[in-house]
Design a protein around this motif. Sequence first.
Motif, mmCIF file in Angstrom:
data_model
loop_
_atom_site.group_PDB
_atom_site.id
_atom_site.type_symbol
_atom_site.label_atom_id
_atom_site.label_comp_id
_atom_site.label_asym_id
_atom_site.label_seq_id
_atom_site.Cartn_x
_atom_site.Cartn_y
_atom_site.Cartn_z
ATOM 1 N N ARG A 1 0.805 -1.223 0.000
ATOM 2 C CA ARG A 1 0.000 0.000 0.000
ATOM 3 C C ARG A 1 0.840 1.276 0.000
ATOM 4 N N PHE A 2 2.181 1.150 0.042
ATOM 5 C CA PHE A 2 3.018 2.323 0.288
ATOM 6 C C PHE A 2 4.067 2.564 -0.795
ATOM 7 N N ASP A 3 4.545 1.520 -1.439
ATOM 8 C CA ASP A 3 5.600 1.617 -2.449
ATOM 9 C C ASP A 3 5.144 2.526 -3.582
ATOM 10 N N GLY A 4 5.805 3.673 -3.732
ATOM 11 C CA GLY A 4 5.431 4.632 -4.755
ATOM 12 C C GLY A 4 4.303 5.533 -4.309
ATOM 13 N N VAL A 5 3.265 4.939 -3.744
ATOM 14 C CA VAL A 5 2.056 5.696 -3.400
ATOM 15 C C VAL A 5 2.356 6.777 -2.361
ATOM 16 N N LEU A 6 3.209 6.469 -1.387
ATOM 17 C CA LEU A 6 3.526 7.470 -0.366
ATOM 18 C C LEU A 6 4.132 8.708 -1.004
ATOM 19 N N GLU B 1 11.751 12.966 -4.360
ATOM 20 C CA GLU B 1 10.933 11.756 -4.304
ATOM 21 C C GLU B 1 10.979 11.185 -2.898
ATOM 22 N N LEU B 2 9.815 11.093 -2.294
ATOM 23 C CA LEU B 2 9.638 10.430 -1.002
ATOM 24 C C LEU B 2 9.256 8.978 -1.278
ATOM 25 N N HIS B 3 9.881 8.044 -0.561
ATOM 26 C CA HIS B 3 9.641 6.628 -0.833
ATOM 27 C C HIS B 3 9.902 5.813 0.424
ATOM 28 N N VAL B 4 9.284 4.645 0.496
ATOM 29 C CA VAL B 4 9.619 3.701 1.560
ATOM 30 C C VAL B 4 10.956 3.048 1.233
ATOM 31 N N GLU B 5 11.693 2.663 2.267
ATOM 32 C CA GLU B 5 13.047 2.152 2.047
ATOM 33 C C GLU B 5 13.078 0.862 1.257
ATOM 34 N N GLN B 6 12.160 -0.063 1.525
ATOM 35 C CA GLN B 6 12.148 -1.403 0.916
ATOM 36 C C GLN B 6 13.311 -2.266 1.390
ATOM 37 N N GLY B 7 13.851 -1.935 2.518
ATOM 38 C CA GLY B 7 14.919 -2.699 3.158
ATOM 39 C C GLY B 7 14.804 -2.509 4.661
ATOM 40 N N THR C 1 18.243 16.545 -8.048
ATOM 41 C CA THR C 1 17.303 15.517 -7.593
ATOM 42 C C THR C 1 17.769 14.937 -6.264
ATOM 43 N N ALA C 2 16.819 14.592 -5.406
ATOM 44 C CA ALA C 2 17.149 13.930 -4.141
ATOM 45 C C ALA C 2 15.955 13.112 -3.678
ATOM 46 N N MET C 3 16.222 12.181 -2.748
ATOM 47 C CA MET C 3 15.195 11.281 -2.238
ATOM 48 C C MET C 3 15.179 11.264 -0.721
ATOM 49 N N ILE C 4 13.997 10.984 -0.194
ATOM 50 C CA ILE C 4 13.778 10.775 1.241
ATOM 51 C C ILE C 4 13.254 9.361 1.415
ATOM 52 N N PHE C 5 13.822 8.603 2.355
ATOM 53 C CA PHE C 5 13.320 7.274 2.693
ATOM 54 C C PHE C 5 12.684 7.296 4.079
ATOM 55 N N VAL C 6 11.682 6.459 4.255
ATOM 56 C CA VAL C 6 11.130 6.181 5.577
ATOM 57 C C VAL C 6 11.117 4.667 5.771
ATOM 58 N N PRO C 7 11.098 4.188 7.005
ATOM 59 C CA PRO C 7 11.310 2.756 7.249
ATOM 60 C C PRO C 7 10.212 1.860 6.698
ATOM 61 N N SER C 8 10.623 0.661 6.303
ATOM 62 C CA SER C 8 9.703 -0.415 5.922
ATOM 63 C C SER C 8 9.743 -1.470 7.011
ATOM 64 N N ALA C 9 8.596 -1.807 7.578
ATOM 65 C CA ALA C 9 8.542 -2.796 8.653
ATOM 66 C C ALA C 9 9.146 -4.115 8.184
ATOM 67 N N ALA C 10 10.116 -4.615 8.933
ATOM 68 C CA ALA C 10 10.823 -5.868 8.630
ATOM 69 C C ALA C 10 11.501 -5.833 7.261
#
Length: 416
Positions: free
Chosen positions: A98-103, A194-200, A374-383
């Motif tokens: 529900r978060f990959d890209g959409v956030l 680009e804001l994105h979930v970390e995926q790690g 260009t730059a990116m922001i990551f936020v945590p992905s659970a597990a």
Amino acid sequence: MTETDRGSNLAINGERLWDSLMRMAEIGALPGGGCRRLGLTPEDSAGRALLVGWARENGYGVARDRIGNLFIRRPGTRPELAPVMMGSHLDTVVTGGRFDGVLGVLGGLEVLRTLDDAGIATERTLELVVWTNEEGARFAPGNAGAFAFAGKYTLEQALAHADADGTRIGDALEALHELGLEPVGGRPIEACFELHVEQGPYLERAGIPVGIVTGTYTVRYFNLTIAGEASHLAQPLTDRRDALVGMAEAILAIRRVGAAHGEQGRSNASWVKVFPNVRGTVAETVQMSCDVRHADPEVARAMAADLHASIEDASRRTGIAMTLDPFHQFGPVHFDAGLVDLLRRTARSRGHRCQDILTVAGHDAIALAPIAPTAMIFVPSAAGLSHNEREYTDPAACAAGTDVLLHAVLAKAGRD
């Protein structure tokens, strides 16, 4: 209240952001809690339509270009200035979250809404972008819209990308009425975020709510073709040339290459097509995708060489022909140093702990980096889970990343 005070007190509406994320997740919803909105399918188009409806409710401009990239525009007071851009994608993989890209998209929408709520005008126009076919789950390779915008592909090349059934991106755009009139790229941009979930797993393990993405791993993708011989299962094992046996050997070889290069080594076999793929018949051919990745470009190049050698060895041992061909590559990409520093300072000034991080995965921002700051922001992905229905980033983390995005965008756009 002074303008400075108003800016320092400016905060996004985390509840509204979360509600928007959950509303979008209803489109293409899967039983396990995830989403399936493959690029340029009716579900993907429905997600775009929901966003367009919200944009029009708020009075923003809406436009599409000739590769289907969707632009939501909040005009600045000085339209002659290059815009500040933010965004990501709404398409997903087959078992997406529900978060990959959409956030990145809905976080950008929340930035616009927050500025409206506060009555803040910006000098530069703000553009929220939904890039076409980021995932590449239907049309490979991915990032078609962003790469076309950046000029890596011609428009004709991008429109000609076809799915497994032979449908071209251009055909799908026309069928969904997503084909726009604006030219693709070729215009100045002040900054891209680009804001994105970390995926790690690394931000979560460190207990850090915000990652400042300084650049990328070096990634090399390949197509692997394994040519055996079809036969009935009555054929003795010693007489068979089973392409699936070759595939098994190749997958293990690919895995060993990544494992041999430490914590930062990655190697993957992620897509397989078997022919004739019927019961009772030894497989004749296998087509596979595979890749190697590493934070150090020299190590990544060494891993690619090791992969070639390993596949050649597997071919010799099995007596089955294996051909490894380059398919796509990126990295190392270094994001704009000034924007990276702005994001660090913004996160700290807003009270968010942050750390520098590299992206292992590909993103639209990577395509934009050669043509604009260009730059990116990551936020945590659970597990560390992503491309999984159980993908999850909690509301506080979503809000923290969007808060950093808001204030960085405002710093670049300038208050009127």
